[in-house]
Enzyme design. Structure first.
Site, PDB file in Angstrom:
ATOM      1  N   PRO A 229      11.452  46.561  60.095  1.00 15.58           N
ATOM      2  CA  PRO A 229      11.479  46.320  58.710  1.00 15.58           C
ATOM      3  C   PRO A 229      10.580  44.799  58.422  1.00 15.58           C
ATOM      4  O   PRO A 229      10.425  44.608  57.361  1.00 15.58           O
ATOM      5  CB  PRO A 229      12.911  45.941  58.458  1.00 15.58           C
TER       6      PRO A 229
ATOM      7  N   GLU B 142      20.409  45.018  66.731  1.00 17.58           N
ATOM      8  CA  GLU B 142      19.726  44.016  65.610  1.00 17.58           C
ATOM      9  C   GLU B 142      18.256  43.979  66.020  1.00 17.58           C
ATOM     10  O   GLU B 142      17.618  43.124  65.077  1.00 17.58           O
ATOM     11  CB  GLU B 142      20.450  42.752  65.904  1.00 17.58           C
TER      12      GLU B 142
ATOM     13  N   ARG C 292      -1.946  63.989  60.903  1.00 14.30           N
ATOM     14  CA  ARG C 292      -2.591  64.629  59.969  1.00 14.30           C
ATOM     15  C   ARG C 292      -4.210  64.210  59.957  1.00 14.30           C
ATOM     16  O   ARG C 292      -4.883  64.735  59.348  1.00 14.30           O
ATOM     17  CB  ARG C 292      -1.874  64.470  58.452  1.00 14.30           C
TER      18      ARG C 292
ATOM     19  N   ASP D 133      -5.047  65.068  49.546  1.00 19.11           N
ATOM     20  CA  ASP D 133      -3.796  64.698  49.589  1.00 19.11           C
ATOM     21  C   ASP D 133      -3.699  63.196  48.743  1.00 19.11           C
ATOM     22  O   ASP D 133      -4.609  62.671  48.491  1.00 19.11           O
ATOM     23  CB  ASP D 133      -3.212  64.347  50.791  1.00 19.11           C
TER      24      ASP D 133
END
Ligand code: SAH
Length: 252
Positions: free
Chosen positions: A88, A115, A153, A168
């Site tokens: 993150p 963690e 893709r 797309d």
């Protein structure tokens, strides 16, 4: 392209890698995905891969040893040019980053748990930290699958028709156009007339216009890098705003 994924939970990846477009790409050899468990590189009777954080605090931290050894074991099969840690704290994934990673001959993707990893893994082993958004999941496996599916893709042949990728959302910097299928009328709602005719130039123009309309409404931040042709279409949309009874209203 070859992708090596490191995870303590290989079973989490099994079904997605075997299913639908991704499964077929792997089966057809357009993409090789191999999964390695860092626990196989941990020493000791318990094959421990994590320990308490220095300085105290909640949770466990993944140790350097097994992760370095697991990555180094891939040396003969993978160039190790791009070693991606799902995190993150990483660069937020978008189509530009997907395209950049898809241009590599191979990738290593590290999925963390608990963690996260010892900071020395980030500093000395990993080349890229990638986040799939500003929220926290319990492990890097689902983010890794998001990355693998998006990258796959971009490999010619994975999506049957390149046109699907080409239209797309984000491929050309804007959202994709709306789509309709049979029946032509459902509960009083008509499919826009232009789509029912065979005029491909008109259909192409309508789609581009509607893609721009959706982008202007939902994601104006994406409108910064438009082609001059799109700028003209956008100007038309702006003019249309002031007019009552637009084409869009007529066709609905
Ligand atoms: N304490 C960490 C979060 C650990 S979550 C922090 O605050 O930064 C456990 C692991 O799940 C992470 O190390 C990462 O591998 C994965 N993960 C969680 N959320 C993610 C996200 N948004 N994008 C990518 N990976 C994520």
């Amino acid at each position: 392209m070859r992708i090596d994924i490191l995870t303590l939970f290989p079973e989490l990846l099994e079904t997605p890698l075997r299913t639908s477009l991704l499964g077929r790409a792997v089966e057809d050899g357009l993409l090789t995905v191999a999964v390695t468990n860092p626990r196989d590189f941990a020493g000791g009777r318990h094959r421990t891969v994590d320990d308490e954080p220095y300085g105290g605090g909640a949770g466990m931290v993944m140790q350097c040893g097994p992760l370095f050894a697991a990555v180094e074991s891939l040396r003969d099969r993978n160039s190790l040019r791009r070693i991606v840690l799902m995190s993150p704290r990483g660069r937020r994934l978008d189509q530009n980053l997907v395209r950049e990673l898809a241009a590599e001959p191979d990738l290593v993707i590290l999925c963390a748990r608990y963690e996260g990893v010892d900071e020395r893994v980030s500093r000395a082993l990993v080349t890229d930290e990638v986040s799939i958004g500003d929220y926290v999941l319990s492990g890097g496996e689902l983010p890794a699958l998001v990355l693998v599916e998006a990258v796959s893709r971009m490999i010619p042949g994975v999506v049957g028709k390149w046109e699907s990728v080409d239209t797309d959302s984000f491929y050309h910097g804007v959202l994709g156009p709306p789509q309709y299928t049979r029946p032509p009328e459902f509960r009083g709602m008509r499919v826009p007339e232009v789509l029912l005719g065979g005029n491909h130039a008109a259909i192409g123009r309508w789609r581009r216009m509607e893609a721009l309309r959706a982008t202007r409404e939902r994601r104006p931040d994406l409108l910064e890098n438009l082609t001059s042709e799109d700028m003209d279409l956008l100007a038309e949309l702006e003019a249309e705003r002031g007019r009552p009874n637009t084409d869009k209203e007529k066709s609905q």
